[in-house]
Design a protein around this motif. Structure first.
Motif, mmCIF file in Angstrom:
data_model
loop_
_atom_site.group_PDB
_atom_site.id
_atom_site.type_symbol
_atom_site.label_atom_id
_atom_site.label_comp_id
_atom_site.label_asym_id
_atom_site.label_seq_id
_atom_site.Cartn_x
_atom_site.Cartn_y
_atom_site.Cartn_z
ATOM 1 N N GLN A 43 -26.428 -43.171 -16.490
ATOM 2 C CA GLN A 43 -27.420 -42.297 -15.891
ATOM 3 C C GLN A 43 -27.787 -42.821 -14.512
ATOM 4 O OE1 GLN A 43 -29.945 -41.527 -19.946
ATOM 5 N NE2 GLN A 43 -30.905 -40.793 -18.073
ATOM 6 N N LYS A 44 -27.997 -41.875 -13.613
ATOM 7 C CA LYS A 44 -28.451 -42.223 -12.278
ATOM 8 C C LYS A 44 -29.600 -41.325 -11.874
ATOM 9 C CE LYS A 44 -23.976 -43.715 -10.389
ATOM 10 N NZ LYS A 44 -22.964 -43.444 -9.348
ATOM 11 N N PRO A 45 -30.625 -41.814 -11.225
ATOM 12 C CA PRO A 45 -30.897 -43.233 -11.006
ATOM 13 C C PRO A 45 -31.403 -43.895 -12.280
ATOM 14 C CG PRO A 45 -32.739 -41.951 -10.250
ATOM 15 C CD PRO A 45 -31.707 -40.957 -10.723
ATOM 16 N N SER A 46 -31.452 -45.203 -12.299
ATOM 17 C CA SER A 46 -31.994 -45.899 -13.461
ATOM 18 C C SER A 46 -33.520 -45.849 -13.457
ATOM 19 C CB SER A 46 -31.512 -47.345 -13.483
ATOM 20 O OG SER A 46 -31.926 -48.017 -12.304
ATOM 21 N N ARG A 47 -34.074 -45.790 -12.267
ATOM 22 C CA ARG A 47 -35.515 -45.641 -12.133
ATOM 23 C C ARG A 47 -35.844 -45.082 -10.769
ATOM 24 N NH1 ARG A 47 -38.746 -50.135 -13.306
ATOM 25 N NH2 ARG A 47 -37.296 -50.703 -14.947
ATOM 26 N N ASP A 48 -37.011 -44.471 -10.657
ATOM 27 C CA ASP A 48 -37.439 -43.946 -9.369
ATOM 28 C C ASP A 48 -38.947 -43.781 -9.363
ATOM 29 O OD1 ASP A 48 -35.780 -41.492 -7.208
ATOM 30 O OD2 ASP A 48 -37.343 -42.983 -6.787
ATOM 31 N N ILE A 49 -39.490 -43.892 -8.194
ATOM 32 C CA ILE A 49 -40.909 -43.639 -7.977
ATOM 33 C C ILE A 49 -40.998 -42.471 -7.014
ATOM 34 C CG2 ILE A 49 -43.101 -44.562 -7.153
ATOM 35 C CD1 ILE A 49 -42.039 -47.370 -7.835
#
Lengths: 115, 116
Positions: free
Chosen positions: A6-12
């Motif tokens: 999965q992309k992104p793994s994290r985001d703000i």
């Protein structure tokens, strides 16, 4: 088992913006799903991503808020639209083969924080 | 009828002990019951699963017990280890057919802590 990324793994992200999450599988699968896991909570199914047709949404989730694409048997995207802090969650894709009792495997998830 | 109720919410076990997590369901259309293990920051990983035509399934230290008449199933972790500390989710899936195929309904989760 299928290897799922999965992309992104994290985001703000900022309130009011949109984020598209990608899910890639290393082999062709029939069924792909998108789940949401709110902090400290269980998993809730958002929708079933259907290849070549519109996704099937669960009660409480609508296409305008969570548009989903599935152009082929190995890839899907989930967009979280017009985000609010309440959308802060982990978003997970999962995949399953066609046969009855086929196992369902989850991706690593995308951790989304909305400010 | 779509709910799966899981207990306890949290569980603390000493190393070497037995961890037991229970789940109950109401919908008799469910015909596949997997357990998932989730570590912080990771996606759920399939641990073990059972079909309703058997009463028990064992894989290594993990055993599922299934009581069809009571609509209950449980996960037993024998010789629990600190590395087993994670959140465990039971789930249930309806039999094929219609638009419900493949959908997993999850229990609320159990946070297991195994003390060394």
């Amino acid at each position: 088992s299928a290897v799922i990324s999965q992309k992104p793994s994290r985001d703000i992200c900022q309130r009011g913006t949109s984020l598209t999450i990608q899910c890639q599988v290393d082999s062709q699968v029939t069924m792909m799903f998108w789940y949401r896991q709110q902090p400290g909570q269980s998993l809730t199914l958002i929708a079933t991503a259907n290849q070549g047709s519109e996704a099937t949404y669960e009660s409480g989730f609508v296409i305008d808020k969570f548009p989903i694409s599935r152009p082929n048997l190995t890839f899907s995207t989930l967009t979280v639209s017009n985000m609010s802090p309440e959308d802060s969650s982990i978003y997970l894709c999962s995949v399953e083969g066609r046969h009855r009792y086929n196992e369902q495997f989850f991706g690593p998830g995308t951790r989304l924080t909305v400010l | 009828q779509q709910q799966v109720k899981q207990s306890p919410q949290s569980l603390i076990v000493q190393k070497g002990g037995i961890s037991i997590i229970n789940c109950a369901y109401e919908n008799t259309a469910f015909d596949y019951f997997p357990w998932y293990q989730q570590f912080p920051g990771k996606g759920p990983a399939l641990l073990i699963a059972i079909r309703p035509d058997v009463s028990e399934k064992k894989e290594g230290r993990f055993t599922i017990s299934f009581n069809k008449s009571a609509k209950q199933f449980s996960l037993h972790i024998m010789d629990s280890q600190p590395g087993d500390s994670a959140t465990y989710f039971c789930a249930a899936r309806r039999s094929p057919g219609g638009t419900s195929y493949g959908k997993l309904t999850f229990g609320q989760g159990t946070i297991l802590t195994v003390h060394p």
